[in-house]
Design an enzyme around this catalytic site. Structure first.
Site, PDB file in Angstrom:
ATOM      1  N   LYS A 103      -7.897-106.756  46.364  1.00  0.00           N
ATOM      2  CA  LYS A 103      -8.499-106.301  47.616  1.00  0.00           C
ATOM      3  C   LYS A 103      -8.258-104.804  47.796  1.00  0.00           C
ATOM      4  O   LYS A 103      -7.272-104.272  47.296  1.00  0.00           O
ATOM      5  CB  LYS A 103      -7.854-107.043  48.805  1.00  0.00           C
ATOM      6  N   ARG A 116     -10.247-121.787  48.259  1.00  0.00           N
ATOM      7  CA  ARG A 116     -10.999-122.997  47.924  1.00  0.00           C
ATOM      8  C   ARG A 116     -10.381-123.720  46.731  1.00  0.00           C
ATOM      9  O   ARG A 116     -10.482-124.939  46.606  1.00  0.00           O
ATOM     10  CB  ARG A 116     -12.475-122.633  47.674  1.00  0.00           C
TER      11      ARG A 116
HETATM   12  N1  BES Z   1      -8.178-114.926  52.635  1.00  0.00           N
HETATM   13  C1  BES Z   1      -9.463-114.427  52.316  1.00  0.00           C
HETATM   14  C2  BES Z   1     -10.452-114.535  53.485  1.00  0.00           C
HETATM   15  C3  BES Z   1     -10.210-113.657  54.682  1.00  0.00           C
HETATM   16  C4  BES Z   1     -10.883-112.475  54.817  1.00  0.00           C
HETATM   17  C5  BES Z   1      -9.391-114.071  55.700  1.00  0.00           C
HETATM   18  C6  BES Z   1     -10.701-111.694  55.943  1.00  0.00           C
HETATM   19  C7  BES Z   1      -9.185-113.296  56.828  1.00  0.00           C
HETATM   20  C8  BES Z   1      -9.855-112.107  56.948  1.00  0.00           C
HETATM   21  C9  BES Z   1     -10.049-115.214  51.168  1.00  0.00           C
HETATM   22  O1  BES Z   1      -9.142-115.677  50.235  1.00  0.00           O
HETATM   23  C10 BES Z   1     -10.990-114.313  50.441  1.00  0.00           C
HETATM   24  O2  BES Z   1     -10.529-113.343  49.918  1.00  0.00           O
HETATM   25  N2  BES Z   1     -12.267-114.664  50.425  1.00  0.00           N
HETATM   26  C11 BES Z   1     -13.253-113.890  49.754  1.00  0.00           C
HETATM   27  C12 BES Z   1     -14.186-114.823  49.037  1.00  0.00           C
HETATM   28  C13 BES Z   1     -15.159-114.118  48.112  1.00  0.00           C
HETATM   29  C14 BES Z   1     -14.409-113.449  46.988  1.00  0.00           C
HETATM   30  C15 BES Z   1     -16.121-115.140  47.593  1.00  0.00           C
HETATM   31  C16 BES Z   1     -14.004-113.066  50.794  1.00  0.00           C
HETATM   32  O3  BES Z   1     -14.224-113.544  51.894  1.00  0.00           O
HETATM   33  O4  BES Z   1     -14.324-111.918  50.486  1.00  0.00           O
HETATM   34 MN    MN Z   2      -8.726-114.231  48.769  1.00  0.00          MN
END
Ligand code: BES
Ligand code: MN
Ligand code: ZN
Length: 508
Positions: A282, A356
């Site tokens: 990230k 997931r």
């Molecule tokens: N934990 C994150 C989702 C999240 C984002 C929670 C912002 C709280 C605030 C999750 O694991 C994630 O990173 N999801 C990705 C999925 C994508 C790579 C398909 C996302 O939402 O970008």
């Molecule tokens: Mn994630």
């Protein structure tokens, strides 16, 4: 570290406003309110309430406040805090909970320890519902985001709260007790979710969850990395392999002797103690917030504890997969293929879609342990925040009867959610050339493809997925909600267990 929360003594008080013996009386104030039912209030402080209304300083808009003294009217309690509650006809239990929180937070700020909340006629909220909501509110207000500042003065806690204006009865007392348990569970979940990632590793999360659960009388089991490997949970292990901290799987059981039917409510919560994104790392901005990526897991633990405390007559099973998502030297890489415990193969295209994966193995395990109805709670996607914002969780699932049951539970709990579609053809977005499917469907409808991925592991069971990525963490303080973890989902899950006799009939 300082304590994060303390549960006040809460009890019913049938005395009139003037007789209530507290440091502060919190009074919900409605639009165009004449306070005819509270003799003396309009005259208190030399008629300041009416004067403030007349000059447009206080109109009863939700959660605005007006403080007055009660001199001149001979009340035992020296101060009143009016909290706006909107139109009386539109007042809900949710509004009353927030009024109680707003007023109690203000009391603590003024270093007052004993509050009374005066409920009033003219709303359509049932007395028991109102009593529960106020008990929840005063308890939820007795929380402080764990300060680790060595210079902070110690928090001032509410000691006592009186629920006034309803009279006293057995059912009302039970409602108050229930509200305290629900408020306390909300605080427990918030405390866990606010905890920094270095202080709440998967191992510590499991231990703290186990302690909390055991104290409530739940049957507790912690599966370590060896047991997880024996069960071939390739998805959970795949996420965990980038971290030097081993994963855990916490399993909680509530098995009352007087269970109403043979349903087993399976509650599954995402327990990523820190989400760096892994190799698909990230950006640095706001990455610190990813310490809350275990909010779903915390909600499941706290809700299970409350279900046990309330001795609800329904079998419940809590499953929380716990791991960090780190980009270590052994981390899972884009293009890798993992095999789930159920045997399905998953091509990892983005290591940041880790929630997931861990849910997949956990849902399978809940089914293996006999769950008949599934609800999972997860901070799953940024996309749900784009779709619904920060105050509404996305609700996905099937069949409709189960979706309706959970939707109603979120409404009653004050955890707002909104139904989202799970049309099958979105699955094309995450098909894989080499595996059963991949772990990401790209940006379009990201919360839907995330939900559909999880659904692959729900078998044929009634299943609901709540995406709480937006609602688990408050970025801005509101009068009724300090910044930080919100405890979203806790009261929903308990409410759902409470309503089991109703939905056990209708949801297959
Ligand atoms: N934990 C994150 C989702 C999240 C984002 C929670 C912002 C709280 C605030 C999750 O694991 C994630 O990173 N999801 C990705 C999925 C994508 C790579 C398909 C996302 O939402 O970008
Ligand atoms: Mn994630
Ligand atoms: Zn995550």
């Amino acid at each position: 570290m300082q304590m994060t929360h303390q549960t006040p003594r809460v009890c019913l008080d049938s005395r009139s406003a003037g007789e209530l013996d507290a440091d502060l009386i919190i009074v919900p104030a409605f639009e165009r309110d004449a306070f005819a039912d509270v003799p003396g209030l309009a005259q208190a402080s030399g008629g300041e309430v009416t004067a403030a209304q007349a000059r447009g300083a206080f109109s009863g808009k939700p959660f605005e406040s007006l403080a007055i003294g009660t001199h001149g009217v001979g009340w035992r309690t020296p101060r009143v805090l009016l909290i706006g509650a909107g139109a009386a006809a539109a007042c809900t239990a949710d509004v009353l909970r927030r009024v109680a929180i707003t007023g109690s937070l203000a009391a603590r700020q003024q270093r007052l320890r004993r509050v009374a909340v005066l409920l009033r006629p003219g709303t359509s909220v049932q007395a028991e519902e109102a009593a529960q909501a106020v008990a929840e509110g005063v308890t939820i207000a007795n929380y402080d985001g764990a300060s680790m500042k060595t210079s902070d003065p110690s928090a001032l806690w509410l000691d006592e709260a009186f629920v006034a204006g309803l009279g006293e009865s057995g059912p009302l007392a039970t409602a108050v007790e229930r509200g305290v348990v629900l408020g306390e569970a909300t605080n427990q979940a918030r405390a866990l979710a606010n905890e920094p990632g270095n202080r709440l590793t998967p191992r510590i999360f499991a231990e703290r969850g186990a302690t909390l659960a055991a104290a409530a009388g739940l049957n507790v089991e912690i599966l370590d990395e060896t047991r997880i490997a024996d069960l071939r949970m390739g998805l959970l292990l795949g996420v965990a392999q980038g971290s030097s901290e081993p994963p855990r799987l916490l399993v909680l059981r509530h098995e009352p002797a007087n269970a109403v039917s043979n349903i087993i409510l399976g509650l599954i919560g995402k327990g990523i103690t820190f989400d760096t994104g892994g190799i698909s790392i990230k950006p640095a901005d706001n990455m610190d917030k990813m310490k809350d990526d275990m909010s779903g897991g915390a909600a499941v633990i706290a809700a299970m504890a409350a279900i046990a405390r309330l001795k609800l007559p329904v079998h419940c099973l809590g499953v929380v997969p716990m791991t960090e998502n780190m980009p270590g030297g052994r981390a899972v890489k884009p293009g890798d293929v993992l095999t789930s415990a159920e045997g399905k193969t998953v091509e990892i295209l983005n290591t940041d879609a880790e929630g997931r994966l861990v849910l997949g193995d956990a849902l399978w395990y809940a089914r293996k342990l006999g769950a008949t109805h599934l609800v999972d709670l997860a901070t799953l996607t940024g996309a749900v925040v784009v779709a619904l914002g920060k105050t509404t969780s996305g609700l996905f699932g099937r069949p409709q009867s189960w979706v309706d049951a959970v939707l109603e539970a979120t409404r009653r709990a004050g955890d707002r959610s909104w139904p989202m579609p799970i049309f099958d053809d979105y699955k094309e977005q995450f098909k894989s050339e080499i595996a059963d499917f991949s772990n990401t469907g790209g940006r379009p409808g990201g919360s839907i493809t995330g939900a559909l991925f999880v659904k692959e592991f729900a078998g044929e069971l009634p299943w609901v997925h709540l995406d709480i990525a937006g609602t688990a963490w408050a970025e801005e303080a509101k009068p009724y909600q300090p910044k930080g973890a919100t405890g979203v989902g806790v009261r929903t899950l308990v409410q759902l267990a409470m309503a089991a006799p109703a939905w056990a009939e209708s949801a297959p």
